[in-house]
Write an enzyme that holds these catalytic residues in place. Sequence first.
Site, PDB file in Angstrom:
ATOM      1  N   CYS A  78       1.159  -0.884   0.058  1.00 29.58           N
ATOM      2  CA  CYS A  78       0.108  -0.154  -0.072  1.00 29.58           C
ATOM      3  C   CYS A  78       0.904   1.601  -0.088  1.00 29.58           C
ATOM      4  O   CYS A  78       1.619   1.538   0.409  1.00 29.58           O
ATOM      5  CB  CYS A  78      -0.437  -0.118   1.565  1.00 29.58           C
ATOM      6  SG  CYS A  78      -1.907   1.836   0.788  1.00 29.58           S
ATOM      7  N   GLU A 340     -30.871 -10.100  20.832  1.00 32.59           N
ATOM      8  CA  GLU A 340     -29.694  -8.876  20.549  1.00 32.59           C
ATOM      9  C   GLU A 340     -31.096  -7.433  20.807  1.00 32.59           C
ATOM     10  O   GLU A 340     -32.511  -7.325  20.310  1.00 32.59           O
ATOM     11  CB  GLU A 340     -30.030  -8.951  18.719  1.00 32.59           C
ATOM     12  CG  GLU A 340     -29.206  -8.264  17.589  1.00 32.59           C
ATOM     13  CD  GLU A 340     -27.729  -7.078  18.395  1.00 32.59           C
ATOM     14  OE1 GLU A 340     -27.955  -6.221  18.523  1.00 32.59           O
ATOM     15  OE2 GLU A 340     -27.572  -8.361  18.247  1.00 32.59           O
ATOM     16  N   ASP A 388     -21.334 -13.974  21.871  1.00 31.10           N
ATOM     17  CA  ASP A 388     -20.575 -13.087  21.315  1.00 31.10           C
ATOM     18  C   ASP A 388     -20.624 -11.684  20.969  1.00 31.10           C
ATOM     19  O   ASP A 388     -20.704 -11.177  20.239  1.00 31.10           O
ATOM     20  CB  ASP A 388     -20.528 -13.671  19.444  1.00 31.10           C
ATOM     21  CG  ASP A 388     -19.868 -13.427  18.451  1.00 31.10           C
ATOM     22  OD1 ASP A 388     -19.093 -11.757  18.901  1.00 31.10           O
ATOM     23  OD2 ASP A 388     -20.429 -13.231  17.201  1.00 31.10           O
ATOM     24  N   CYS A 415     -13.925 -10.997  19.824  1.00 28.70           N
ATOM     25  CA  CYS A 415     -13.483  -9.997  19.481  1.00 28.70           C
ATOM     26  C   CYS A 415     -12.093  -9.376  20.308  1.00 28.70           C
ATOM     27  O   CYS A 415     -11.303  -8.816  19.540  1.00 28.70           O
ATOM     28  CB  CYS A 415     -13.680  -8.928  18.361  1.00 28.70           C
ATOM     29  SG  CYS A 415     -14.878  -8.079  19.436  1.00 28.70           S
TER      30      CYS A 415
END
Length: 467
Positions: A78, A340, A388, A415
């Site tokens: 890049c 959710e 999650d 994450c």
Amino acid sequence: MSKPQPPVNKNETIELTFEDLTHEGNGVGKVNGYPLFVPYALPGEKAQVKVVKVKKNFGFGILLDVKEASQERVDPPCDVYEKCGGCQLQHMSYKMQLDMKQKQVKDAMHKIGHLSHVPVHPTIGMEDPWRYRNKVQIPVGETEEGGLKAGFYRKRSHDIIDMDTCVIQDEHNDRMVEAVRRIAEKYSIEPYKEENHRGVLRHIMVRTGQTTGDIMVVIITKTKKLPHQEAIVQEIRDTFPNVKSIIHNVNNKRTNVIMGDQTNILWGDKYIVDTIGDIRFNISPKSFYQVNPTQTKALYDQALQYANLKGHETVVDAYCGIGTISLFLAKQAKKVLGVEIVAPAVDDAKKNAKLNNIENAEFYVGEAESLLPWWQSQGLRPDVIVVDPPRKGCDESLLNAMIQMQPEKIVYVSCNPSTLARDLRILEDGGFETQEVQPVDMFPQTGHVECVSHLRRKNNNSDGRLS
């Protein structure tokens, strides 16, 4: 007694040998035991470094000249890599990236979770770790000549770096952003200016269906109307006949949030479609959909392997989003309950279940940390819980509800290795045993890593409950 002073001074130039990496991928070198963190430096390298910040226990430097380079150093493809804040690891071989991410997870498990005995497997990487992102959101600004520029922000700033390609984006996204920028410039569309909250064009978003080739263009403006709307739409369609959807989103607030509340279809469909494995998904402008479907499949395959469903189980999927993992689970379980907090995502999840003719998945709007304790009080005892959560990890009340529900297994998708390790410690203390952790490289060339963890309930008695 006076406190010892750091052995380096700000603006001093020194020669430094690097021995480790931070979790962000910065090189770590030490001067008399005092650590200096330096971007773009690799372990084993010797380099000339300028000290730019000195704190009591550590400092920061910038790399001036590499005297002895690591064999793992590669040339970033890049052109704006060192200016842009999007990637951090392009100077590092892909093997080293995967090893670094495995070590990051191991360190968190050891230092935060005190779970050094738990196996952390080698990171699952990509065969081709480039051009993987199916969604791009590019801010638009003004060039010195008065034209339009589009690009990511410079590190730690809102200064836009003009670019015509991004090597981790789908090539269709690259071409679409450049085409929309050029067309908007042709019709003299004014860029939005943060400093005075004036102008029109704020962002260009493109979403691509990796398996279907569907393309959605979203033009985000401050104004309720897009000037020269019909002509712009026609030019986009003429330039890219495979575009399925052209959307106008209005965001007239002073905010860093990209999209506003008002969304209008200028032409085409409300959704584009993509598939992960054999599951189809409708993707709207605001849908949360994983940006790397190839690795999402690897992540979910691992989660399904850990769940090891036989067809009779009730599964709870906390933080279910648009139902991505819920629908995979539903194909192997008796029943799946998805939770959710974002109502439109739950609407999408229900539509995606219908799209795939899946009738044993139910979706509920609410906070997982509130709904699961209530379900537990009502006597729900799922066989498997899948979580999650966002980067902050699970709320303590959710962890306690999971412990009280006593599922046979918990599959924790994360994450953030630090909050994962913290939460695994709490679940271990509550009667579960972490079997293994599998890192997955969802975002090559960046410092981020996702993990899937497999937990089982300890000390089962004859009725299958915790003794």
